[in-house]
Motif scaffolding. Structure first.
Motif, PDB file in Angstrom:
ATOM      1  N   THR A 212      -1.480  15.803   1.268  1.00  0.00           N
ATOM      2  CA  THR A 212      -0.091  15.960   1.680  1.00  0.00           C
ATOM      3  C   THR A 212       0.796  15.648   0.494  1.00  0.00           C
ATOM      4  N   ILE A 213       2.006  16.181   0.519  1.00  0.00           N
ATOM      5  CA  ILE A 213       2.904  16.029  -0.618  1.00  0.00           C
ATOM      6  C   ILE A 213       4.046  15.084  -0.290  1.00  0.00           C
ATOM      7  N   ARG A 214       4.625  15.220   0.865  1.00  0.00           N
ATOM      8  CA  ARG A 214       5.779  14.429   1.278  1.00  0.00           C
ATOM      9  C   ARG A 214       5.346  13.275   2.178  1.00  0.00           C
ATOM     10  N   ASP A 215       6.215  12.263   2.248  1.00  0.00           N
ATOM     11  CA  ASP A 215       5.919  11.115   3.097  1.00  0.00           C
ATOM     12  C   ASP A 215       5.886  11.516   4.571  1.00  0.00           C
ATOM     13  N   ASP A 216       6.803  12.414   4.996  1.00  0.00           N
ATOM     14  CA  ASP A 216       6.810  12.814   6.405  1.00  0.00           C
ATOM     15  C   ASP A 216       5.571  13.647   6.752  1.00  0.00           C
ATOM     16  N   GLU A 217       5.051  14.424   5.812  1.00  0.00           N
ATOM     17  CA  GLU A 217       3.809  15.152   6.045  1.00  0.00           C
ATOM     18  C   GLU A 217       2.639  14.189   6.215  1.00  0.00           C
ATOM     19  N   PHE A 218       2.591  13.192   5.346  1.00  0.00           N
ATOM     20  CA  PHE A 218       1.521  12.198   5.367  1.00  0.00           C
ATOM     21  C   PHE A 218       1.479  11.460   6.712  1.00  0.00           C
ATOM     22  N   HIS A 219       2.618  10.994   7.162  1.00  0.00           N
ATOM     23  CA  HIS A 219       2.655  10.221   8.406  1.00  0.00           C
ATOM     24  C   HIS A 219       2.425  11.111   9.625  1.00  0.00           C
ATOM     25  N   ALA A 220       2.819  12.385   9.542  1.00  0.00           N
ATOM     26  CA  ALA A 220       2.539  13.300  10.656  1.00  0.00           C
ATOM     27  C   ALA A 220       1.037  13.499  10.826  1.00  0.00           C
ATOM     28  N   VAL A 221       0.312  13.619   9.710  1.00  0.00           N
ATOM     29  CA  VAL A 221      -1.145  13.764   9.778  1.00  0.00           C
ATOM     30  C   VAL A 221      -1.780  12.495  10.340  1.00  0.00           C
ATOM     31  N   LEU A 222      -1.346  11.335   9.857  1.00  0.00           N
ATOM     32  CA  LEU A 222      -1.924  10.086  10.350  1.00  0.00           C
ATOM     33  C   LEU A 222      -1.657   9.905  11.845  1.00  0.00           C
ATOM     34  N   SER A 223      -0.513  10.384  12.327  1.00  0.00           N
ATOM     35  CA  SER A 223      -0.174  10.189  13.740  1.00  0.00           C
ATOM     36  C   SER A 223      -1.082  10.984  14.662  1.00  0.00           C
ATOM     37  N   VAL A 224      -1.623  12.124  14.190  1.00  0.00           N
ATOM     38  CA  VAL A 224      -2.522  12.908  15.051  1.00  0.00           C
ATOM     39  C   VAL A 224      -3.981  12.526  14.834  1.00  0.00           C
ATOM     40  N   LEU A 225      -4.240  11.667  13.854  1.00  0.00           N
ATOM     41  CA  LEU A 225      -5.595  11.158  13.599  1.00  0.00           C
ATOM     42  C   LEU A 225      -5.531   9.632  13.659  1.00  0.00           C
ATOM     43  N   PRO A 226      -5.433   9.064  14.842  1.00  0.00           N
ATOM     44  CA  PRO A 226      -5.164   7.623  14.955  1.00  0.00           C
ATOM     45  C   PRO A 226      -6.382   6.731  14.741  1.00  0.00           C
ATOM     46  N   ASN A 227      -7.593   7.290  14.717  1.00  0.00           N
ATOM     47  CA  ASN A 227      -8.798   6.456  14.615  1.00  0.00           C
ATOM     48  C   ASN A 227      -9.012   6.020  13.167  1.00  0.00           C
ATOM     49  N   ARG A 228      -8.630   4.792  12.885  1.00  0.00           N
ATOM     50  CA  ARG A 228      -8.668   4.297  11.508  1.00  0.00           C
ATOM     51  C   ARG A 228     -10.084   3.992  11.060  1.00  0.00           C
ATOM     52  N   ALA A 229     -10.332   4.286   9.769  1.00  0.00           N
ATOM     53  CA  ALA A 229     -11.658   4.022   9.198  1.00  0.00           C
ATOM     54  C   ALA A 229     -11.552   3.296   7.870  1.00  0.00           C
ATOM     55  N   GLY A 230     -10.395   2.710   7.591  1.00  0.00           N
ATOM     56  CA  GLY A 230     -10.251   1.925   6.377  1.00  0.00           C
ATOM     57  C   GLY A 230      -9.488   2.647   5.295  1.00  0.00           C
ATOM     58  N   VAL A 231      -9.529   2.066   4.107  1.00  0.00           N
ATOM     59  CA  VAL A 231      -8.867   2.621   2.924  1.00  0.00           C
ATOM     60  C   VAL A 231      -9.869   2.601   1.785  1.00  0.00           C
ATOM     61  N   PHE A 232      -9.907   3.681   1.031  1.00  0.00           N
ATOM     62  CA  PHE A 232     -10.794   3.705  -0.129  1.00  0.00           C
ATOM     63  C   PHE A 232      -9.967   3.858  -1.395  1.00  0.00           C
ATOM     64  N   THR A 233     -10.265   3.031  -2.405  1.00  0.00           N
ATOM     65  CA  THR A 233      -9.614   3.124  -3.702  1.00  0.00           C
ATOM     66  C   THR A 233     -10.541   3.844  -4.667  1.00  0.00           C
ATOM     67  N   GLY A 234     -10.114   5.033  -5.107  1.00  0.00           N
ATOM     68  CA  GLY A 234     -10.907   5.830  -6.029  1.00  0.00           C
ATOM     69  C   GLY A 234     -10.611   5.482  -7.465  1.00  0.00           C
ATOM     70  N   SER A 235     -10.997   6.382  -8.371  1.00  0.00           N
ATOM     71  CA  SER A 235     -10.819   6.116  -9.789  1.00  0.00           C
ATOM     72  C   SER A 235      -9.348   6.029 -10.171  1.00  0.00           C
ATOM     73  N   LYS A 236      -8.497   6.823  -9.488  1.00  0.00           N
ATOM     74  CA  LYS A 236      -7.076   6.827  -9.818  1.00  0.00           C
ATOM     75  C   LYS A 236      -6.172   6.735  -8.603  1.00  0.00           C
ATOM     76  N   ARG A 237      -6.720   6.977  -7.398  1.00  0.00           N
ATOM     77  CA  ARG A 237      -5.863   7.096  -6.219  1.00  0.00           C
ATOM     78  C   ARG A 237      -6.448   6.356  -5.032  1.00  0.00           C
ATOM     79  N   GLU A 238      -5.588   6.116  -4.061  1.00  0.00           N
ATOM     80  CA  GLU A 238      -5.994   5.432  -2.840  1.00  0.00           C
ATOM     81  C   GLU A 238      -5.963   6.417  -1.671  1.00  0.00           C
ATOM     82  N   TYR A 239      -7.010   6.392  -0.870  1.00  0.00           N
ATOM     83  CA  TYR A 239      -7.166   7.331   0.232  1.00  0.00           C
ATOM     84  C   TYR A 239      -7.183   6.584   1.561  1.00  0.00           C
ATOM     85  N   THR A 240      -6.440   7.103   2.520  1.00  0.00           N
ATOM     86  CA  THR A 240      -6.459   6.571   3.879  1.00  0.00           C
ATOM     87  C   THR A 240      -7.542   7.295   4.663  1.00  0.00           C
ATOM     88  N   LEU A 241      -8.474   6.561   5.231  1.00  0.00           N
ATOM     89  CA  LEU A 241      -9.603   7.152   5.934  1.00  0.00           C
ATOM     90  C   LEU A 241      -9.350   7.163   7.436  1.00  0.00           C
TER      91      LEU A 241
END
Length: 498
Positions: A212-241
């Motif tokens: 996702t590019i925008r903050d509102d896009e990011f939160h819209a995706v998270l709102s339809v995928l509510p089952n959290r699986a943690g956060v992963f920190t990669g080589s350069k970026r952080e990913y919400t699982l």
């Protein structure tokens, strides 16, 4: 390097280790020549007889090839620069394959440093380039000589009934016998094949990467995928699982990334990092896009990309209109089949709009709400009346599949679209990021853009529709994943984009 796909898929008795560098930048060539010390360098992309872009001091234009610039634009590298680079760092190289149009001159120049070079005098179709690579590297892998493998590559073009006038040409340095030059190692002499760096354990667990590019896009995706699986920190970026319903009681593991800023260059880097860190089986670009006035697409609808047209290279001459080179990238065939099958699975899709908020109102009659040339405004007014006029029938958002235009320009002037439409007809949506993701993902994994329409070019943008389109794209993404577009635990074999 896309046309190596078929060659890599073959099981070859000879030892050929293939290392790929996707969307390579000019300095990548020098860096990898030093690091890998390869025997073979294969370039797949675009060659040129003259440069498009800014001329640098002391740079001699005439022939060259295009690499990827740091800003996501094509970067011209002259024949002289290639010659200097291989002279400085290409001592290990025995063979260079320039599997791109207009590279015969470049091939001749590289013979100063390389025993054998394959180049193409004119243009060549993508299918012919791919078939040549399959036949050529198949021969090399069977420990055939360069000369014999070259003949097999040309035969592979003919066997498919392809009749390109300018076929690859093999050039051999004086004093070198290409019939005796064998590059693949003998498997009997070394049964241990070097592995690339071992993949971290988390890579195999991620099925889907969502960018996702925008903050509102990011939160819209998270709102339809509510089952959290943690956060992963990669080589350069952080990913919400997140976990997502994949149908039949099974779950996808999904990694969601919000990139730092807009634009194709940043998107290219973000997509590269996502794929390097997580090796997903599918990358989705989810968010908003603009649309052209249309009878079929309105605000809030969702567009799925069947192809991507990048409008980043333009050439203009004095007194003439600007024209664009807009190479089309098409979906991986297996993923394209999934998208096509959606039309026959309406019952399975269900009512994916049921959780959407009420649709905002649409107004276009007040002064200043429409902009652009008069002819554009007249056409837009007619489309708006068709969708939102007193006699229109209101409807919920629908999804449509079709071409998306991607550019590093923020389109606010409808006149800019006139040459685009002339170059690539039937464009349904316009964004700034999908092209960068496609370039990063090509042949590494399938990608698909899922874009909610937040504005119609020529109609003043409304913030309420931006929010709604974010929700619409996210809601369809959730439903699309339930159709299981990629198998859980398996990868798709990619094909070269057409």
């Amino acid at each position: 390097m896309g046309d190596l796909r078929g060659a890599r898929a073959q099981r070859l008795p000879g030892l050929l280790r293939v290392r790929t560098r996707w969307a390579a930048e000019p300095l990548d060539l020098l860096r990898e020549l030093r690091k890998l010390k390869p025997a073979v360098v294969h370039f797949s992309g675009h060659g040129a007889q003259s440069a498009v872009g800014e001329r640098l001091p002391g740079q001699s234009f005439g022939h060259g090839v295009f690499f990827q610039g740091a800003d996501g634009r094509a970067r011209f590298v002259s024949t002289g620069a290639l010659d200097e680079t291989f002279g400085a760092a290409g001592a290990s190289v025995k063979l260079v394959v320039l599997n791109a149009c207009y590279t015969e001159v470049q091939a001749q120049a590289l013979l100063t440093h390389v025993d054998c070079v394959v180049g193409i005098g004119g243009s060549i179709h993508d299918d012919a380039a791919r078939n040549f690579a399959i036949g050529f590297y198949g021969g090399l892998g069977e420990r055939e000589s360069v000369a014999t493998a070259y003949q097999q590559g040309r035969a592979a073009i003919s066997l498919e009934g392809l009749h390109d006038g300018d076929r690859p040409q093999l050039k051999v340095r004086h004093g070198v016998d290409a019939t005796q030059l064998i590059l693949a190692g003998d498997p009997r002499a070394n049964t241990t094949v070097e592995r690339t760096t071992a993949a971290p354990s988390h890579r195999s667990s991620v099925d889907i990467g969502i960018l996702t590019i925008r903050d509102d896009e990011f939160h819209a995706v998270l709102s339809v995928l509510p089952n959290r699986a943690g956060v992963f920190t990669g080589s350069k970026r952080e990913y919400t699982l997140r976990q997502a319903d994949a149908g039949n009681g099974e779950q996808y593991m999904v990694a969601v990334l919000r990139q730092a800023e807009q634009g194709g260059g940043e998107t290219l880097d973000a997509a590269r990092d996502l794929i390097d860190d997580l090796a997903p089986k599918l990358v989705l670009v989810v968010g908003i896009a603009g649309a052209l006035p249309s009878d079929d697409v309105k605000l809030g609808d969702v567009v799925l990309s069947t192809s991507l047209h990048e409008f980043t290279l333009d050439a203009s001459k004095t007194g003439q209109d600007t024209t664009y080179a807009a190479p089309a990238g098409r979906l991986n065939k297996a993923l394209a089949a999934v998208v096509a099958d959606l039309a026959f699975k309406k019952d399975d899709l269900g009512d994916w709009t049921s959780d959407l908020p009420p649709q905002p109102s649409v107004s276009w009659t007040r002064r200043g709400q429409l902009y652009g040339p008069a002819v554009w405004q007249r056409g837009l007014r007619a489309k708006l009346k068709h969708h939102y006029g007193e006699s229109s029938t209101p409807r919920m958002p629908v999804y449509v599949a079709g071409p998306i235009a991607s550019s590093d320009r923020l389109v606010r002037d409808p006149a800019l679209l006139f040459p685009w439409v002339a170059t690539a007809r039937n464009i349904l949506a316009i964004d700034m990021e999908s092209g960068g993701v496609f370039r990063a993902a090509r042949e590494r994994c399938p990608m698909l853009a899922i874009r909610g329409i937040s504005e119609i070019v020529g109609l003043k943008r409304a913030d309420a529709w931006t929010k709604y389109a974010c929700a619409s794209a996210a809601a369809f993404t959730r439903t699309f994943l339930r159709m299981r577009p990629v198998p859980i635990g398996l990868s798709l074999m990619m094909e070269r984009p057409q």
